[in-house]
Design a protein around this motif. Structure first.
Motif, PDB file in Angstrom:
ATOM      1  N   GLN A   1       0.815  -1.212   0.000  1.00 48.51           N
ATOM      2  CA  GLN A   1       0.000   0.000   0.000  1.00 48.51           C
ATOM      3  C   GLN A   1       0.850   1.264   0.000  1.00 48.51           C
ATOM      4  O   GLN A   1       0.497   2.254  -0.635  1.00 48.51           O
ATOM      5  N   VAL A   2       1.972   1.226   0.711  1.00 52.49           N
ATOM      6  CA  VAL A   2       2.820   2.415   0.819  1.00 52.49           C
ATOM      7  C   VAL A   2       3.562   2.676  -0.487  1.00 52.49           C
ATOM      8  O   VAL A   2       3.662   3.818  -0.950  1.00 52.49           O
ATOM      9  N   PHE A   3       4.096   1.625  -1.094  1.00 50.40           N
ATOM     10  CA  PHE A   3       4.856   1.759  -2.330  1.00 50.40           C
ATOM     11  C   PHE A   3       4.109   1.047  -3.455  1.00 50.40           C
ATOM     12  O   PHE A   3       3.569  -0.053  -3.254  1.00 50.40           O
ATOM     13  N   ASP A   4       4.067   1.681  -4.627  1.00 52.52           N
ATOM     14  CA  ASP A   4       3.359   1.063  -5.747  1.00 52.52           C
ATOM     15  C   ASP A   4       4.206  -0.033  -6.387  1.00 52.52           C
ATOM     16  O   ASP A   4       5.408  -0.168  -6.130  1.00 52.52           O
ATOM     17  N   ASP A   5       3.579  -0.810  -7.246  1.00 54.06           N
ATOM     18  CA  ASP A   5       4.251  -1.954  -7.879  1.00 54.06           C
ATOM     19  C   ASP A   5       5.462  -1.522  -8.686  1.00 54.06           C
ATOM     20  O   ASP A   5       6.516  -2.172  -8.666  1.00 54.06           O
ATOM     21  N   GLU A   6       5.335  -0.416  -9.400  1.00 55.44           N
ATOM     22  CA  GLU A   6       6.434   0.022 -10.268  1.00 55.44           C
ATOM     23  C   GLU A   6       7.680   0.350  -9.454  1.00 55.44           C
ATOM     24  O   GLU A   6       8.802   0.020  -9.847  1.00 55.44           O
ATOM     25  N   THR A   7       7.494   1.005  -8.310  1.00 56.25           N
ATOM     26  CA  THR A   7       8.629   1.340  -7.454  1.00 56.25           C
ATOM     27  C   THR A   7       9.302   0.085  -6.928  1.00 56.25           C
ATOM     28  O   THR A   7      10.535  -0.021  -6.926  1.00 56.25           O
ATOM     29  N   LEU A   8       8.508  -0.877  -6.492  1.00 54.02           N
ATOM     30  CA  LEU A   8       9.068  -2.101  -5.928  1.00 54.02           C
ATOM     31  C   LEU A   8       9.746  -2.950  -7.005  1.00 54.02           C
ATOM     32  O   LEU A   8      10.814  -3.522  -6.779  1.00 54.02           O
ATOM     33  N   ARG A   9       9.126  -3.018  -8.173  1.00 54.48           N
ATOM     34  CA  ARG A   9       9.740  -3.795  -9.256  1.00 54.48           C
ATOM     35  C   ARG A   9      11.049  -3.164  -9.723  1.00 54.48           C
ATOM     36  O   ARG A   9      11.917  -3.835 -10.287  1.00 54.48           O
ATOM     37  N   GLY A  10      11.201  -1.859  -9.490  1.00 54.55           N
ATOM     38  CA  GLY A  10      12.443  -1.191  -9.871  1.00 54.55           C
ATOM     39  C   GLY A  10      13.648  -1.696  -9.109  1.00 54.55           C
ATOM     40  O   GLY A  10      14.787  -1.537  -9.564  1.00 54.55           O
ATOM     41  N   ALA A  11      13.432  -2.329  -7.939  1.00 53.36           N
ATOM     42  CA  ALA A  11      14.540  -2.892  -7.166  1.00 53.36           C
ATOM     43  C   ALA A  11      14.901  -4.296  -7.621  1.00 53.36           C
ATOM     44  O   ALA A  11      15.902  -4.853  -7.178  1.00 53.36           O
ATOM     45  N   PHE A  12      14.096  -4.864  -8.521  1.00 55.06           N
ATOM     46  CA  PHE A  12      14.313  -6.238  -8.969  1.00 55.06           C
ATOM     47  C   PHE A  12      15.328  -6.284 -10.104  1.00 55.06           C
ATOM     48  O   PHE A  12      15.412  -5.369 -10.920  1.00 55.06           O
ATOM     49  N   GLU A  13      16.071  -7.375 -10.163  1.00 57.52           N
ATOM     50  CA  GLU A  13      16.893  -7.642 -11.343  1.00 57.52           C
ATOM     51  C   GLU A  13      16.037  -8.216 -12.454  1.00 57.52           C
ATOM     52  O   GLU A  13      16.222  -7.894 -13.624  1.00 57.52           O
ATOM     53  N   LEU A  14      15.084  -9.076 -12.093  1.00 58.22           N
ATOM     54  CA  LEU A  14      14.150  -9.613 -13.080  1.00 58.22           C
ATOM     55  C   LEU A  14      13.130  -8.549 -13.470  1.00 58.22           C
ATOM     56  O   LEU A  14      12.790  -7.680 -12.672  1.00 58.22           O
ATOM     57  N   SER A  15      12.653  -8.615 -14.704  1.00 57.26           N
ATOM     58  CA  SER A  15      11.646  -7.666 -15.152  1.00 57.26           C
ATOM     59  C   SER A  15      10.905  -8.257 -16.340  1.00 57.26           C
ATOM     60  O   SER A  15      11.313  -9.279 -16.907  1.00 57.26           O
ATOM     61  N   THR A  16       9.829  -7.602 -16.711  1.00 59.62           N
ATOM     62  CA  THR A  16       9.153  -7.963 -17.950  1.00 59.62           C
ATOM     63  C   THR A  16       9.965  -7.427 -19.126  1.00 59.62           C
ATOM     64  O   THR A  16      10.833  -6.572 -18.947  1.00 59.62           O
ATOM     65  N   PRO A  17       9.729  -7.921 -20.347  1.00 55.86           N
ATOM     66  CA  PRO A  17      10.555  -7.502 -21.494  1.00 55.86           C
ATOM     67  C   PRO A  17      10.550  -5.997 -21.709  1.00 55.86           C
ATOM     68  O   PRO A  17       9.525  -5.329 -21.555  1.00 55.86           O
ATOM     69  N   ASN A  18      11.749  -5.443 -22.036  1.00 56.34           N
ATOM     70  CA  ASN A  18      11.886  -4.028 -22.359  1.00 56.34           C
ATOM     71  C   ASN A  18      12.927  -3.880 -23.461  1.00 56.34           C
ATOM     72  O   ASN A  18      13.436  -4.871 -24.000  1.00 56.34           O
ATOM     73  N   LEU A  19      13.260  -2.622 -23.789  1.00 52.17           N
ATOM     74  CA  LEU A  19      14.144  -2.365 -24.922  1.00 52.17           C
ATOM     75  C   LEU A  19      15.545  -2.925 -24.712  1.00 52.17           C
ATOM     76  O   LEU A  19      16.252  -3.248 -25.673  1.00 52.17           O
ATOM     77  N   LEU A  20      15.989  -3.040 -23.448  1.00 56.48           N
ATOM     78  CA  LEU A  20      17.346  -3.508 -23.166  1.00 56.48           C
ATOM     79  C   LEU A  20      17.413  -4.983 -22.789  1.00 56.48           C
ATOM     80  O   LEU A  20      18.482  -5.493 -22.495  1.00 56.48           O
ATOM     81  N   SER A  21      16.280  -5.669 -22.837  1.00 56.96           N
ATOM     82  CA  SER A  21      16.257  -7.058 -22.395  1.00 56.96           C
ATOM     83  C   SER A  21      17.142  -7.951 -23.251  1.00 56.96           C
ATOM     84  O   SER A  21      17.701  -8.933 -22.773  1.00 56.96           O
ATOM     85  N   PHE A  22      17.269  -7.619 -24.528  1.00 60.91           N
ATOM     86  CA  PHE A  22      18.093  -8.472 -25.389  1.00 60.91           C
ATOM     87  C   PHE A  22      19.568  -8.395 -25.005  1.00 60.91           C
ATOM     88  O   PHE A  22      20.356  -9.273 -25.360  1.00 60.91           O
ATOM     89  N   ILE A  23      19.956  -7.332 -24.273  1.00 61.12           N
ATOM     90  CA  ILE A  23      21.328  -7.204 -23.785  1.00 61.12           C
ATOM     91  C   ILE A  23      21.443  -7.737 -22.358  1.00 61.12           C
ATOM     92  O   ILE A  23      22.326  -8.537 -22.050  1.00 61.12           O
ATOM     93  N   THR A  24      20.549  -7.285 -21.495  1.00 63.52           N
ATOM     94  CA  THR A  24      20.649  -7.642 -20.080  1.00 63.52           C
ATOM     95  C   THR A  24      20.106  -9.025 -19.768  1.00 63.52           C
ATOM     96  O   THR A  24      20.539  -9.668 -18.813  1.00 63.52           O
ATOM     97  N   GLY A  25      19.127  -9.493 -20.566  1.00 65.86           N
ATOM     98  CA  GLY A  25      18.514 -10.782 -20.284  1.00 65.86           C
ATOM     99  C   GLY A  25      17.697 -10.780 -19.008  1.00 65.86           C
ATOM    100  O   GLY A  25      17.424 -11.847 -18.445  1.00 65.86           O
TER     101      GLY A  25
END
Length: 761
Positions: free
Chosen positions: A181-205
């Motif tokens: 409730q205090v922090f939104d999903d986007e903020t918390l996911r920003g601390a993760f190494e894993l993520s959904t596909p993005n423009l740099l995923s082909f480099i970072t994996g």
């Protein structure tokens, strides 16, 4: 097929009767030793045998997994055991694996009982599939398939062929966090190494699922909340769902945030041994602050380090928060146990096959038989790295067994090539074809001295030189350098106006340490230079020759003052360099002029592999006395790898005027120089283990040179940005840059792709 047969011949009645075993005879053994079989038997010579013991004997032999068939017989009082051995594994072939090395797979199979030379047990194939699935599932490849084929070979052997279809890594389609409730999903996911596909995923994996990475991300999520005061934070559950085609992963993390705690009180307790005021300054949390586990740990480490500087190598600083859930506060106490003051018994070195111990020992700031200081040990390690002789330097400070107040300091180094005897060919876009023959040794015979004898030839210059530097000409660390050179230059082939120079000279200089980080240098140089002209030599060059002649004896005095806190000589990633230098051509020579230079660099590390460089350089020169301007062959130049990437070597700034042509003139250089650089160094993509001889970066360069008649205008600075890579190879530095200039002028010569092979770094 398993077979159990107890023979009943004409002596069947006797076989069924109990008898005392006088001997045991084994038939059918090929590779299995008789001793291994006898040890497994639940019966020994001299024991009584009866039919009821047959099943126990058969069962014990089959449990060894050595045999596919076992039969019992009797020859008088001799127990006869007939066996058929299972085949051995002669070959174990693995194909189709790309993501996991064959050696790593073989190690896992060996643990499952499958390896060359071992007995083949068909049930082990199921374990094989399970082991391969375990390894590939850990890497996110849930669609992998395994086919096995067992082929019989002569002499009761088999070959096992394992074909792997790895499939694609399951990619993360969605990461859901429930309960926050205090922090939104986007903020918390920003601390993760894993993520959904993005423009740099082909480099970072980072969109490829991995069980280990998810475990690390959950720990990061836990740390994120604890560093913001949520001491009751808890991860209640984690669900990982995979689609039927095993290509997409959905991750759901259920959390309980709890309440945020603030610091109510901070205390230091125990034997502080140093002034309490010093330790209080190291505390990063104050009453009223939001509680942070990170700051609490950093405080503990800082106090331990300070105690280590005071000689307490075994100090323990244990933080203990006292939680008040009703008021959402925490009282924090740091318990300090300094232990005994430690002394250094011995300093040792390992890994230095070429470098003499004395060369390393003279860099030590921690001495034997003195009080231990963690700061002095660390500074000693950095000084070894700054020599440039070692690729890596590590240090350990183990306690001396049986001595509670003594430690040893053990340095381990990995030497890099520090010299060569070579004849080679290289190419640089600015210098053209490079031919060189050199004897260079930066660590001559392991003494730490630098010695070089060099010949190099390129499109625009030919250089013969000899040089020697003794970094410890005195026991106080005063270095001495001497050199001599013979140089011929064709400026037109260096993208400049047409003239050539022939120079002969030498130098002698000293560098005197003023402190641990600062040094003062001074020296003298003598140079004899002759200028040659051609049909298209510019008016500026001809005018200078008319005023001053074309043959000069030059006597230079130089001095410098530098402060250098960088951590390494090659590829530093922290610290700063500030250097002011100047040289003046004395009046006793044919020309009188001076040049001043100022350089400043700052390296900022973000972590062990990412760092930022900010640097700037200023240069100024002029003539004095009978020389009304800075000699044109002493001008500053810009453009190329070392100054401004994206622009052709030496082509920026003022241009010449020629009475013989109608073109825009040639680059001429200037008497003022401005350069700036911002560069972000980062790990090489797709490399699990980063090399200390290779680095990549994104950069932004700025700068230009200005002539005596041109006012310095910041609007005239040129800019470029791009990516670069440098590899310190065994045969020289290989540098590559792809740059995009974005405010080049109409006369500027750009060069978006630049490289250099075999030139000095």
């Amino acid at each position: 097929m398993l077979c159990l047969q107890v023979l009943q011949t004409s002596a069947q009645a006797a076989a069924e009767d109990a008898f005392t075993v006088r001997d045991i005879r084994l038939n059918g053994l090929q590779r299995i030793s008789p001793g291994a079989v006898l040890i497994a038997l639940p019966l020994r010579v001299g024991d009584r045998f009866d039919p009821q013991r047959s099943s126990a004997i058969i069962r014990a032999l089959f449990q060894t997994e050595f045999f596919s068939d076992v039969q019992l017989d009797r020859d008088g009082d001799v127990l006869v055991i007939n066996v058929v051995e299972r085949p051995s594994i002669a070959e174990l072939n693995i194909t189709g694996n790309k993501d996991i090395k064959t050696e790593d797979l073989q190690k896992g199979l060996r643990e499952a009982g499958l390896a060359t030379g071992r007995v083949f047990v068909p049930s082990a194939l199921d374990q094989l599939r399970q082991e391969l699935q375990r390894q590939y599932y850990a890497n996110g490849k849930y669609g992998m398939k395994v086919d096995t084929e067992v082929k019989d070979l002569p002499r009761n052997r088999v070959r096992i062929d394992i074909t792997i279809a790895e499939g694609d890594v399951a990619r993360i389609r969605q990461i859901n966090i429930v309960g926050n409730q205090v922090f939104d999903d986007e903020t918390l996911r920003g601390a993760f190494e894993l993520s959904t596909p993005n423009l740099l995923s082909f480099i970072t994996g980072n969109d490829k699922y991995s069980r280990q990475k998810l475990a690390g991300d959950l720990e990061k999520l836990h740390a994120f909340y604890l560093d913001r005061g949520y001491l009751d934070f808890d991860i209640k559950s984690t669900q990982v769902a995979i689609t039927p085609d095993k290509r997409e992963i959905y991750i759901t993390v259920n959390v309980t945030e709890g309440q945020q705690y603030t610091v109510d009180e901070v205390k230091l307790s125990g034997n502080l041994v140093v002034e309490p005021e010093e330790l209080v300054k190291l505390v990063q949390l104050r009453p009223g602050d939001t509680f942070s586990r990170k700051k609490m740990t950093q405080t503990s480490d800082a106090i331990s380090e300070r105690l280590g500087e005071a000689g307490y190598a075994f100090a323990n600083v244990n933080p203990s928060p006292e939680i008040d859930k009703q008021n959402a506060t925490a009282k924090l106490t740091f318990f300090v146990d300094p232990g005994k003051r430690a002394y250094v018994r011995r300093i040792s070195f390992a890994g230095n096959e070429k470098t003499a111990d004395e060369v390393m020992r003279r860099e030590m700031r921690q001495l034997e038989a003195t009080t231990f200081s963690s700061a002095a040990v660390e500074r000693s390690r950095v000084r070894l790295e700054r020599l440039g002789f070692f690729e890596d330097v590590t240090v350990e400070t183990p306690a001396v067994p049986g001595s509670p107040d003594q430690v040893d300091v053990n340095f381990t180094v990995k030497e890099r090539p520090s010299g060569s005897i070579s004849a080679g060919v290289g190419f640089g876009q600015g210098s053209g074809l490079l031919l060189n023959a050199a004897v260079t040794q930066n660590n001559f015979l392991g003494t730490g001295d630098s010695v070089s004898v060099n010949f190099s030839n390129s499109d625009y210059s030919r250089v013969y030189s000899v040089a020697h530097t003794n970094p410890y000409a005195t026991v106080d660390g005063v270095s001495r350098s001497v050199s001599a050179f013979l140089r011929s230059t064709d400026a037109a082939d260096a993208n400049l106006t047409e003239y050539d120079t022939d120079s002969l000279g030498g130098s002698w200089g000293y560098n005197v340490p003023l402190s641990e980080f600062s040094a003062f240098g001074f020296g003298v140089a003598v140079e004899k230079t002759k200028i040659g002209t051609g049909a298209f030599t510019s008016t500026e060059v001809l005018d200078f020759i008319n005023d001053n002649g074309d043959n000069y004896n030059i006597f230079k005095l130089n001095a410098s003052l530098a402060r250098d806190t960088r951590n390494r000589a090659i590829f530093p990633d922290r610290g700063m360099l500030r250097r002011v230098s100047g040289e003046i051509a004395a009046p006793i020579g044919d020309l009188q002029f001076y040049k001043l230079n100022f350089t400043e660099q700052h390296h900022f590390p973000f972590n062990d592999t990412v760092s930022l460089l900010l640097s700037g350089t200023l240069g100024y020169g002029d003539g004095y006395g009978d020389t009304t301007e800075l000699p044109f062959f002493e001008n500053f130049f810009a453009g190329g790898f070392r100054t401004l990437r994206g622009f052709k070597d030496n082509t920026l700034g003022p241009r010449t005027f020629s009475a013989f042509t109608d073109d825009d003139g040639d680059p001429f250089g200037g008497d003022r120089l401005i350069l700036g650089r911002t560069e972000l160094f980062f790990p090489v993509p797709f490399m699990d283990q980063q090399s200390k001889n290779f680095r990549m970066s994104v950069f932004g360069d700025a700068g230009n040179v200005f002539g005596a008649d041109d006012p310095v205008k910041l609007g005239e600075l040129r800019y470029s940005t791009g990516v670069a890579a440098v590899w310190i190879s065994p045969f020289g530095a290989i540098s590559i840059a792809i740059a995009q200039p974005f405010n080049d002028g109409p006369l500027d010569e750009t060069q978006r792709f630049q490289f250099s092979l075999g030139a000095g770094f």
